[in-house]
Design a protein around this motif. Structure first.
Motif, PDB file in Angstrom:
ATOM      1  N   ILE A  75       1.003  -1.340  -0.114  1.00  0.00           N
ATOM      2  CA  ILE A  75       0.096  -0.019  -0.111  1.00  0.00           C
ATOM      3  C   ILE A  75       0.927   1.238   0.132  1.00  0.00           C
ATOM      4  N   PHE A  76       1.627   1.291   0.867  1.00  0.00           N
ATOM      5  CA  PHE A  76       2.892   2.541   0.888  1.00  0.00           C
ATOM      6  C   PHE A  76       4.176   2.775  -0.337  1.00  0.00           C
ATOM      7  N   HIS A  77       4.166   1.187  -1.554  1.00  0.00           N
ATOM      8  CA  HIS A  77       4.520   1.428  -2.747  1.00  0.00           C
ATOM      9  C   HIS A  77       3.731   2.112  -3.158  1.00  0.00           C
ATOM     10  N   THR A  78       2.558   1.823  -2.999  1.00  0.00           N
ATOM     11  CA  THR A  78       1.477   2.538  -4.383  1.00  0.00           C
ATOM     12  C   THR A  78       1.327   3.727  -4.089  1.00  0.00           C
ATOM     13  N   ASP A  79       1.088   4.294  -2.834  1.00  0.00           N
ATOM     14  CA  ASP A  79       1.157   5.477  -2.542  1.00  0.00           C
ATOM     15  C   ASP A  79       2.806   5.893  -2.837  1.00  0.00           C
ATOM     16  N   GLY A  80       3.634   6.074  -3.179  1.00  0.00           N
ATOM     17  CA  GLY A  80       4.466   6.637  -3.461  1.00  0.00           C
ATOM     18  C   GLY A  80       5.302   6.819  -5.277  1.00  0.00           C
ATOM     19  N   GLN A  81       4.376   5.698  -5.361  1.00  0.00           N
ATOM     20  CA  GLN A  81       4.240   5.839  -7.456  1.00  0.00           C
ATOM     21  C   GLN A  81       3.064   6.725  -7.131  1.00  0.00           C
ATOM     22  N   ALA A  82       2.218   6.774  -6.973  1.00  0.00           N
ATOM     23  CA  ALA A  82       0.874   7.057  -7.050  1.00  0.00           C
ATOM     24  C   ALA A  82       1.128   9.061  -7.139  1.00  0.00           C
ATOM     25  N   MET A  83       2.113   9.381  -5.476  1.00  0.00           N
ATOM     26  CA  MET A  83       2.403  10.529  -5.531  1.00  0.00           C
ATOM     27  C   MET A  83       4.036  11.650  -6.623  1.00  0.00           C
ATOM     28  N   SER A  84       5.273  10.609  -6.941  1.00  0.00           N
ATOM     29  CA  SER A  84       5.884  10.555  -8.051  1.00  0.00           C
ATOM     30  C   SER A  84       5.370  10.996  -9.306  1.00  0.00           C
ATOM     31  N   LEU A  85       4.123  10.308  -9.989  1.00  0.00           N
ATOM     32  CA  LEU A  85       3.219  10.421 -11.078  1.00  0.00           C
ATOM     33  C   LEU A  85       2.102  11.894 -11.210  1.00  0.00           C
ATOM     34  N   LEU A  86       1.934  12.083  -9.456  1.00  0.00           N
ATOM     35  CA  LEU A  86       1.662  12.942  -9.631  1.00  0.00           C
ATOM     36  C   LEU A  86       2.619  14.759  -9.678  1.00  0.00           C
ATOM     37  N   ARG A  87       3.677  14.119  -9.122  1.00  0.00           N
ATOM     38  CA  ARG A  87       4.582  15.398  -9.356  1.00  0.00           C
ATOM     39  C   ARG A  87       4.764  15.457 -10.543  1.00  0.00           C
ATOM     40  N   LEU A  88       4.764  14.418 -11.072  1.00  0.00           N
ATOM     41  CA  LEU A  88       5.543  14.665 -13.077  1.00  0.00           C
ATOM     42  C   LEU A  88       4.517  14.761 -13.931  1.00  0.00           C
ATOM     43  N   TYR A  89       2.695  15.015 -13.244  1.00  0.00           N
ATOM     44  CA  TYR A  89       2.137  15.031 -13.977  1.00  0.00           C
ATOM     45  C   TYR A  89       1.431  16.688 -14.027  1.00  0.00           C
ATOM     46  N   VAL A  90       1.838  17.235 -12.229  1.00  0.00           N
ATOM     47  CA  VAL A  90       1.669  18.116 -12.573  1.00  0.00           C
ATOM     48  C   VAL A  90       3.154  19.256 -13.837  1.00  0.00           C
ATOM     49  N   THR A  91       3.706  18.996 -13.349  1.00  0.00           N
ATOM     50  CA  THR A  91       5.142  19.644 -13.876  1.00  0.00           C
ATOM     51  C   THR A  91       4.683  19.454 -15.410  1.00  0.00           C
ATOM     52  N   LEU A  92       4.152  18.764 -15.360  1.00  0.00           N
ATOM     53  CA  LEU A  92       3.659  18.959 -17.623  1.00  0.00           C
ATOM     54  C   LEU A  92       2.649  19.388 -17.218  1.00  0.00           C
ATOM     55  N   GLY A  93       1.608  19.310 -16.774  1.00  0.00           N
ATOM     56  CA  GLY A  93       0.361  19.828 -17.088  1.00  0.00           C
ATOM     57  C   GLY A  93       0.499  21.348 -17.068  1.00  0.00           C
ATOM     58  N   ILE A  94       1.245  22.331 -16.199  1.00  0.00           N
ATOM     59  CA  ILE A  94       1.196  23.417 -16.247  1.00  0.00           C
ATOM     60  C   ILE A  94       1.760  23.924 -17.221  1.00  0.00           C
ATOM     61  N   ALA A  95       3.165  23.084 -17.689  1.00  0.00           N
ATOM     62  CA  ALA A  95       3.932  23.242 -19.091  1.00  0.00           C
ATOM     63  C   ALA A  95       3.337  22.721 -20.266  1.00  0.00           C
ATOM     64  N   ALA A  96       1.294  22.816 -20.388  1.00  0.00           N
ATOM     65  CA  ALA A  96       1.264  22.374 -21.829  1.00  0.00           C
ATOM     66  C   ALA A  96      -0.171  23.595 -21.006  1.00  0.00           C
ATOM     67  N   ALA A  97      -0.438  23.904 -19.428  1.00  0.00           N
ATOM     68  CA  ALA A  97      -1.626  24.766 -20.201  1.00  0.00           C
ATOM     69  C   ALA A  97      -0.996  26.078 -20.724  1.00  0.00           C
ATOM     70  N   SER A  98       0.192  26.505 -19.800  1.00  0.00           N
ATOM     71  CA  SER A  98       1.127  27.621 -19.793  1.00  0.00           C
ATOM     72  C   SER A  98       0.987  28.106 -21.453  1.00  0.00           C
ATOM     73  N   GLY A  99       1.800  26.585 -22.306  1.00  0.00           N
ATOM     74  CA  GLY A  99       1.446  27.299 -23.694  1.00  0.00           C
ATOM     75  C   GLY A  99       0.254  26.918 -24.166  1.00  0.00           C
ATOM     76  N   ALA A 100      -0.636  26.571 -24.175  1.00  0.00           N
ATOM     77  CA  ALA A 100      -2.057  26.690 -24.273  1.00  0.00           C
ATOM     78  C   ALA A 100      -3.029  27.875 -24.545  1.00  0.00           C
ATOM     79  N   VAL A 101      -2.582  28.562 -23.802  1.00  0.00           N
ATOM     80  CA  VAL A 101      -2.886  29.754 -23.090  1.00  0.00           C
ATOM     81  C   VAL A 101      -1.966  30.859 -23.464  1.00  0.00           C
ATOM     82  N   SER A 102      -1.276  30.626 -24.054  1.00  0.00           N
ATOM     83  CA  SER A 102      -0.015  31.288 -24.589  1.00  0.00           C
ATOM     84  C   SER A 102      -0.314  31.234 -26.428  1.00  0.00           C
ATOM     85  N   GLY A 103      -0.732  30.046 -26.749  1.00  0.00           N
ATOM     86  CA  GLY A 103      -1.434  30.508 -28.471  1.00  0.00           C
ATOM     87  C   GLY A 103      -2.049  30.711 -28.436  1.00  0.00           C
ATOM     88  N   LEU A 104      -3.725  30.322 -27.894  1.00  0.00           N
ATOM     89  CA  LEU A 104      -4.612  30.494 -27.677  1.00  0.00           C
ATOM     90  C   LEU A 104      -4.815  32.446 -27.273  1.00  0.00           C
TER      91      LEU A 104
END
Length: 148
Positions: A26-55
């Protein structure tokens, strides 16, 4: 069947090790979810910034690319939601027993078989609680990792 001291200890150690392994999973699953969340948030902020800039009309990012970045942002946001679902607070059982149990078990009127039976019955209940939690968090993490 009368249990000798070694059989008693082996049974409890085996049950405790299995319970601890499920908690570690269970703790390992939590660790994987936290790492994936960090990656998704970082990429999401970059993608959202690019989308807003383009639009917003800048010539640096074309409209088709901005829409693609917007779609990527949406996909990453959904992934974040599943990561957060995997990380949500839940009730779980930790290995070991409370002092109350062991005080009861030390009572001279309680025999070894009753102690082992009580220990294993309670552990079976708590193992099911952890197994259900593991199934739920693993399913959420599976959906967070989905590529389609």
């Amino acid at each position: 069947m009368d249990l000798d001291k070694d059989d008693f200890r082996s049974a409890i150690d085996d049950a405790r090790a299995r319970h601890a392994a499920l908690v570690a999973l269970i703790f390992h699953t939590d660790g994987q979810a936290m790492s994936l969340l960090r990656l998704y948030v970082t990429l999401g902020i970059a993608a959202a910034s690019g989308a807003v800039s383009g639009l917003s009309g800048t010539t640096f990012v074309s409209h088709p690319l901005a829409w693609a970045l917007g779609a990527a942002t949406l996909a990453l946001l959904i992934g974040c939601a599943f990561c957060l679902r995997a990380l949500q607070s839940s009730t779980m059982s930790l290995p070991g027993r409370t002092p109350d149990f062991w005080l009861w078990a030390m009572d001279e009127r309680i025999d070894r078989r009753a102690v082992l039976t009580a220990y294993l019955e309670k552990l079976a209940e708590r193992r099911q609680l952890n197994a259900n939690l593991n199934i739920a968090t693993a399913a959420a993490l599976k959906w967070a990792k989905r590529r389609r």
